[in-house]
Design an enzyme around this catalytic site. Structure first.
Site, mmCIF file in Angstrom:
data_model
loop_
_atom_site.group_PDB
_atom_site.id
_atom_site.type_symbol
_atom_site.label_atom_id
_atom_site.label_comp_id
_atom_site.label_asym_id
_atom_site.label_seq_id
_atom_site.Cartn_x
_atom_site.Cartn_y
_atom_site.Cartn_z
ATOM 1 N N LYS A 126 41.485 79.151 27.985
ATOM 2 C CA LYS A 126 42.625 79.700 27.672
ATOM 3 C C LYS A 126 43.652 79.246 26.548
ATOM 4 C CE LYS A 126 42.034 83.026 30.719
ATOM 5 N NZ LYS A 126 42.871 83.396 31.951
ATOM 6 N N GLN A 163 36.284 74.226 41.780
ATOM 7 C CA GLN A 163 35.972 75.405 40.873
ATOM 8 C C GLN A 163 35.339 74.878 39.443
ATOM 9 O OE1 GLN A 163 39.668 76.941 41.575
ATOM 10 N NE2 GLN A 163 40.549 76.323 39.602
ATOM 11 N N ASP A 167 37.882 81.676 32.611
ATOM 12 C CA ASP A 167 37.595 80.229 32.294
ATOM 13 C C ASP A 167 37.226 79.417 33.697
ATOM 14 O OD1 ASP A 167 40.151 80.504 33.297
ATOM 15 O OD2 ASP A 167 41.040 78.776 32.171
ATOM 16 N N ASP A 212 43.722 72.545 45.851
ATOM 17 C CA ASP A 212 44.102 73.783 45.189
ATOM 18 C C ASP A 212 43.440 75.032 45.878
ATOM 19 O OD1 ASP A 212 45.395 74.990 42.653
ATOM 20 O OD2 ASP A 212 43.343 75.689 42.665
ATOM 21 N N ASN A 213 44.279 75.955 46.415
ATOM 22 C CA ASN A 213 43.606 77.298 46.737
ATOM 23 C C ASN A 213 42.532 76.902 47.877
ATOM 24 O OD1 ASN A 213 45.357 78.964 45.505
ATOM 25 N ND2 ASN A 213 43.879 79.054 43.657
ATOM 26 N N GLU A 229 47.414 73.581 49.425
ATOM 27 C CA GLU A 229 48.290 74.672 48.542
ATOM 28 C C GLU A 229 47.596 76.123 48.831
ATOM 29 O OE1 GLU A 229 48.738 76.683 44.854
ATOM 30 O OE2 GLU A 229 47.057 76.195 45.461
ATOM 31 N N LYS A 239 50.765 74.503 32.029
ATOM 32 C CA LYS A 239 49.432 74.605 32.457
ATOM 33 C C LYS A 239 48.296 74.679 31.200
ATOM 34 C CE LYS A 239 50.076 78.113 35.447
ATOM 35 N NZ LYS A 239 49.899 79.149 36.562
ATOM 36 N N TYR A 240 49.103 75.116 30.306
ATOM 37 C CA TYR A 240 48.194 75.614 29.132
ATOM 38 C C TYR A 240 48.506 74.837 27.775
ATOM 39 C CZ TYR A 240 47.717 79.567 32.175
ATOM 40 O OH TYR A 240 47.418 80.344 33.394
#
Length: 756
Positions: A343, A403, A438, A474-475, A503, A616-617
């Site tokens: 991204k 992930q 991604d 994360d998640n 989170e 984040k990007y």
């Protein structure tokens, strides 16, 4: 259990209890049974009441079907003519067991999951115990560490309405097992009845009965004590049978009620018909209960614009973070970032050669979850940073994001760990209408789930070996609950000091399940709770509801994913109020910086909660010395938190009535240090608000008839108050909050007034 009629399938003679036990003991990758299936601390099998409660938590056995149904084994169905038959007495293991343990607290889901406490702090255990008739009950609390055979015990104290209490203190972090054991105490029942007897013949008979009970205790005693008990029982029998002299009833009763001798009998109590209830508890280290988190992106830590930050740059920033008073420094993922489908800035679908990508798109040619993004530095640099942080009394928390980017080595080496689309390509993550091209999620229904579980746990083991003791996950709600329960349990068995923060901004029951299966702390809905009613109701639920036994909130006014609408105003008063609320409502809190202290407020799009030009990007450069920074206020509030034990727990939180909906007030206290903190916050970022606070002084052991001092720890101003109701006024342009240290009035022997 009712015996089923008809032809029995294989193992049809097994009892219902064994069927449930088999389900509870289903194998896990670690080969261990869940906690609910283990034996009691005394090594004995569970009594029926405990077993029934455990069975209620076990997975249900397969549904009965007619013989010959495809795909399932035949299970005999009960006869239609049998309606609620009485269970045969053969299924009752011991019908003479009369003590009832109706409930034990703390308990989570009837003992399916362990409660949570802090090592070194007393654990109060409450049990509801009784028996039929008028016999006296004895109740004992015993406990031990799971990895230690030594058992400790203490008698529980009877309160009103069949409530019994006792406490124990787990000395170090780890998993503990505690057991409440109750039995009819025939000897104490005899003593109580004897105290009320006054007839000579009744007393003589009672002495003979008592002698028999003492002899029974002697049979359980060692040789020395058995001899003492034998002497006592002989004296009682002799006294009971001696009719030659005028009886001294008082002397007869005194001999029988000798407390020293009675204590010897109690030491060898008959527990053969005891009932017991066994539960488990996880004791964590103190940082699980009280912590202040600061999140930053290491790649944006460079001193000059345009350069990719490194771990050495973060080392240079440690004094800045430490001076604000934070004790946990948390990084987003530090692993290689995928290049395929990377991204661009502001989450653009196409990236340029200069775009750095999202850290959560993990894995590339340089490696995966056990590797470090080369631009950040080496493993040696990271370990050096961990050690330097400890010099500032800070710990590094690592992001655990299970992930993969499309070019993660796992994708080629283990394609069976991912779902595939009809065209054979790997399914990327989606949350319609959002698409994350991604990121590839793992398939926890993979046929190779054991291999996947083992590999993911090995990732945690690897970073623990490098010195990490805190993970922000994360998640986690998008991964298997069974996996987390197994993995966290196995890790904490070897490393009890490891902390896991979940989170998971998702549905309440899902968040609570994650806490139950092992997560130490949990994100909350604080970001979206802004009105007085929302805040009061939500934090009352967190601090006083059933979740208080296992759910430790960690509240954040912002995260890299969430720039709430209220913060998009950019108002200093709003940021200050949200900071004070987070830091005083919850013992665990955090901020994403430097975005928070610099009051970054621009959303990516109207109505969006995403930051514009999000880290984040892309890389960001922050001017930390901007004069409008909230740095001094953050440092002050964290200093207040560390100096006041009342703010280091959640469970004493009590809201105060205020006659203004724009003012919220609440008290926390610590009994051990007599520390009381009253916080008042103006929720209106624009206007001065005032009102009368009604504080329950009785609950705080403050005399309503004497003056007491409230010391505002933010402004250093002091006020003298009297009584329950007192007036406050807050101008949000100056400071939207008071954080009062409440000092009780004390009168000395010289009648001088001073304040604690």
């Amino acid at each position: 259990m009712v015996e089923k009629k008809g032809k029995s399938p294989p193992r049809a003679k097994a009892t219902e209890q064994s069927t449930i036990a088999a389900a509870v003991h289903s194998p896990t990758p670690g080969g261990e049974a869940p906690a609910a299936a283990v034996a009691s601390p005394m090594g004995a099998s569970e009594p029926p009441d405990t077993a029934a409660r455990r069975a209620a938590q076990a997975p249900a056995p397969p549904q009965a079907t007619k013989a010959g149904s495809a795909g399932t084994p035949a299970v005999a169905l009960p006869s239609a003519s049998v309606r609620n038959p009485a269970p045969p007495t053969a299924t009752v293991r011991e019908g003479r067991r009369r003590a009832v343990i109706d409930a034990v607290f703390p308990a989570v889901d009837g003992g399916r999951f362990p409660a949570k406490r802090i090592a070194g702090e007393a654990v109060r255990v409450e049990a509801h115990c009784f028996t039929d008739g008028h016999d006296k009950l004895r109740v004992v609390l015993s406990w031990r560490a799971m990895d230690d055979a030594k058992i400790y015990g203490v008698d529980m104290t009877a309160l009103a309405n069949d409530v019994w209490t006792a406490q124990f203190t787990p000395p170090i972090p780890g998993r503990y097992r505690y057991t409440v054991t109750a039995w009819v105490d025939h000897f104490e029942s005899w003593r109580r009845e004897l105290e009320r007897r006054d007839g000579e013949n009744d007393i003589r008979t009672a002495l003979q009965v008592g002698a028999g009970l003492i002899d029974e205790a002697g049979q359980r005693a060692d040789a020395h004590d058995a001899a003492l008990l034998s002497t006592w029982s002989t004296q009682l029998r002799k006294t009971a049978g001696d009719r030659t002299n005028h009886p001294d009833i008082a002397a007869m009763k005194a001999l029988a009620l000798d407390p020293a001798q009675a204590a010897l009998v109690e030491r060898y109590a008959d527990r053969s018909l005891a009932s017991s209830e066994t539960l488990e508890l996880i004791a964590d280290r103190k940082r699980a209960k009280f912590s202040s988190w600061y999140e930053l992106f290491p790649r944006s830590a460079a001193a000059e614009p345009g350069r990719h930050g490194t771990f050495r740059d973060v080392e240079a920033r440690l004094p800045y973070v430490a001076a604000m008073g934070f004790d946990v420094l948390y990084f987003p993922p530090i692993h290689p970032i995928g290049r395929l489908n990377r991204k661009g800035a502001n989450n653009a679908l196409s990236a340029t050669a200069e775009d750095v990508g999202s850290p959560w798109a993990i894995g590339a040619a340089e490696g995966g979850h056990k590797d470090i993004l080369p631009q950040l530095g080496s493993l040696a640099d990271f370990k050096s940073l961990i050690l330097k942080a400890r010099d500032f009394d800070m710990e590094i928390a690592m992001d655990l994001a299970f992930q993969c980017a499309p070019d993660h080595p796992y994708v080629g080496a283990h394609p069976q760990w991912f779902k595939h689309r009809p065209d054979g390509s790997v399914q990327y993550a989606e949350n319609p209408p959002k698409k994350y091209q991604d990121i590839y999620p793992f398939d926890f229904e993979s046929a190779d789930w054991r291999g996947l579980w083992d590999e993911l746990k090995s990732v945690m083991d690897y970073w623990i070996a490098q010195g990490i003791r805190i993970f922000r996950v994360d998640n986690p709600h998008t991964k298997s609950f069974a996996f987390w329960e197994w993995a966290i349990g196995a890790i904490k068995q070897a490393q009890p000091d490891v902390i896991f923060l979940a989170e998971a901004f998702t549905r309440p029951k899902v968040m609570h399940r994650l806490a139950k299966v092992g997560f130490t702390q949990s994100y909350t809905y604080f970001t979206w709770r802004n009105t007085k009613q929302e805040l009061s109701e939500y934090f009352t639920e967190l601090s006083q509801g059933p979740g208080r036994e296992y759910f430790r909130p960690n509240v954040w006014p912002n995260t890299p994913d969430i720039l709430h609408e209220a913060l998009q105003s950019g108002l200093r008063s709003t940021y200050s109020a949200r900071l004070v609320l987070a830091a005083t409502l919850s013992a665990n809190y955090g901020i994403y910086g430097p975005a928070f202290e610099l009051m970054e407020s621009a959303p990516r799009d109207p109505g969006s909660e995403e930051y514009r030009d999000s880290e984040k990007y892309q890389l960001r450069h922050w001017s930390l010395d901007r004069p409008e920074s909230l740095w001094p206020l953050i440092a002050r509030i964290n200093h207040i938190r560390k100096d006041n034990p009342a703010l280091q727990n959640d469970q004493t939180l009590q809201f105060c009535a205020v006659d203004n909906e724009q003012l919220i007030a609440y008290v926390k206290h610590d009994d051990a240090t007599m520390n009381v903190v009253l916080t008042v916050v103006n929720l209106d970022p624009y206007n001065t608000q005032s009102g009368w606070i009604d504080m329950d002084l009785g609950a705080l052991a403050i005399d309503e008839n004497l003056p007491y001092q409230v010391h505002d720890l933010l402004s250093d101003q002091r006020y003298q108050w009297r009584g329950r109701r007192n007036y406050v006024l807050l101008d949000p342009q100056r400071m939207p909050a008071h954080v009062f240290r409440v000092r009780r009035h004390v009168r000395s022997e010289q009648d001088f007034d001073y304040f604690l």
